[in-house]
Scaffold this active site. Sequence first.
Site, PDB file in Angstrom:
ATOM      1  N   ASP A 169      16.150  -7.696 -19.430  1.00 44.59           N
ATOM      2  CA  ASP A 169      15.653  -7.074 -20.661  1.00 44.59           C
ATOM      3  C   ASP A 169      15.094  -7.982 -21.761  1.00 44.59           C
ATOM      4  O   ASP A 169      14.020  -7.744 -22.271  1.00 44.59           O
ATOM      5  CB  ASP A 169      16.750  -6.207 -21.282  1.00 44.59           C
ATOM      6  N   GLU A 411      30.084  -8.587 -16.651  1.00 40.40           N
ATOM      7  CA  GLU A 411      28.629  -8.428 -16.483  1.00 40.40           C
ATOM      8  C   GLU A 411      27.946  -9.797 -16.377  1.00 40.40           C
ATOM      9  O   GLU A 411      27.049  -9.985 -15.570  1.00 40.40           O
ATOM     10  CB  GLU A 411      28.102  -7.644 -17.689  1.00 40.40           C
TER      11      GLU A 411
END
Length: 442
Positions: A169, A411
């Site tokens: 992103d 993550e």
Amino acid sequence: MPDLTELLEQAKGVLEMNDRGNYTQPAHGLYPHQWLWDSCFIAIGLRHLDTERAKMELLSLLRGQWHNGMLPNIIFRDDPIYRTDRNIWRSWISPFAPNDVMTTGITQPPLLAEATVQVGAKLAWPERRLWYRLVYPALLNYHQWLYQERDPHGEGLVLQIHPWETGLDNTPPWMNELHEHLLQLWIRLIEKLGLDHVINLFRRDAHSVPIDQRFSTIEALALVDIQRRLRRKAYDINKILDHSLFTIEDLSFNSIFIRANTHLREIAKSLREELPEELDKKIHKTEKAFEELWDQYSSQYYSRDFITHRLLKVPSIATLLPLYAGTISQERADQLVRLLENEHNFGPAYPVPSVPVSSFWFKPKLYWQGPTWVNMNWLIIDGLKRYGFNDHAAALSESTLEMVARSGCYEYFDPLTGEPAGAANFSWTAALIIDLLKNQVA
Ligand code: GLC
């Protein structure tokens, strides 16, 4: 070495926790929907536990396929509490969107072919053939769509229209373009007045993860602003290109696409099907065109601006993904591996950082601007093995396992200290750890 049995049990537990029946959510709270490349990575782990469930993970992605062939990056959960997420996209404004599920209007790296083959490798031949038969038509449509819509000039490389399509992103090459050329005046104003700190207080993602481990509010506003502009064009690629919105031939996306094409060829061959001639030609062209992304001065590959063909010379994790593509020369692969060996570049204590350690952008806990991600390590390990760097691959697999065993299936991780960051109990970390463990034992 960590206790491997315990690690395996822990990873299985995360996948069970996030299992939503026919798909797995990436993480509770922060990511409740089905994501395209997440499900592909997840199926690669699930295949070791339950091949039927792994197949279902991939087949449920096909629910979201658009009539033109696109696979969207998110299929939204059909629950009133997620109405806002769905309404931001309003996929129904496009005539190509499916009727029974709501999705975004953009895609994500094309990993479906890889996941299909990995699941196939766990099946005996007659079953594998049935499996390939089931997925092949959708896969073919998807790859044809990628060429049709995303390579409008037939140059060989496919373009992306939003940073979210890369799955990385806030990766520096895209963010650099954004800050230099594409930030709207109202966003610049918010930045200048320091109002982003006020907006920080209202960010929903801050409920799950410390805000300094997520993208900045200015970047978040810009990403949503680009998404709105795509929606205004009803996700119609001709209109999007006419208005020359943000268009980049992304290095990581194209690396993954090249590998996916190789897998698609293999699948077709096993089914004794011929790929359409036109597609076959385009696949060859992509492999050649990919070399145009090489910069001889810095001996690295970069993403490229679609309109001007300017290379975006900001190194990031994408720099190493040509190893995964598998079509570059051994000599260039050697050059990339040297970057991985250098502790000031991509080789700190817990590799591989999403940005070189010496980069101006590097921040060890900030999302795609520094941390180590297990999915990137998995792709790089796979590439290293195919170029004969077995020791490098084994070392990277071991440091990845150690990092996760120490802290849990987070993550992402700080590449200098190995400390965890981002969402806890993250599905692709769990799934790929299972795969690394199984391959290590094998
Ligand atoms: C983040 C990641 C993206 C991933 C999604 C769901 O947006 O950047 O790659 O697919 O989370 O896990």
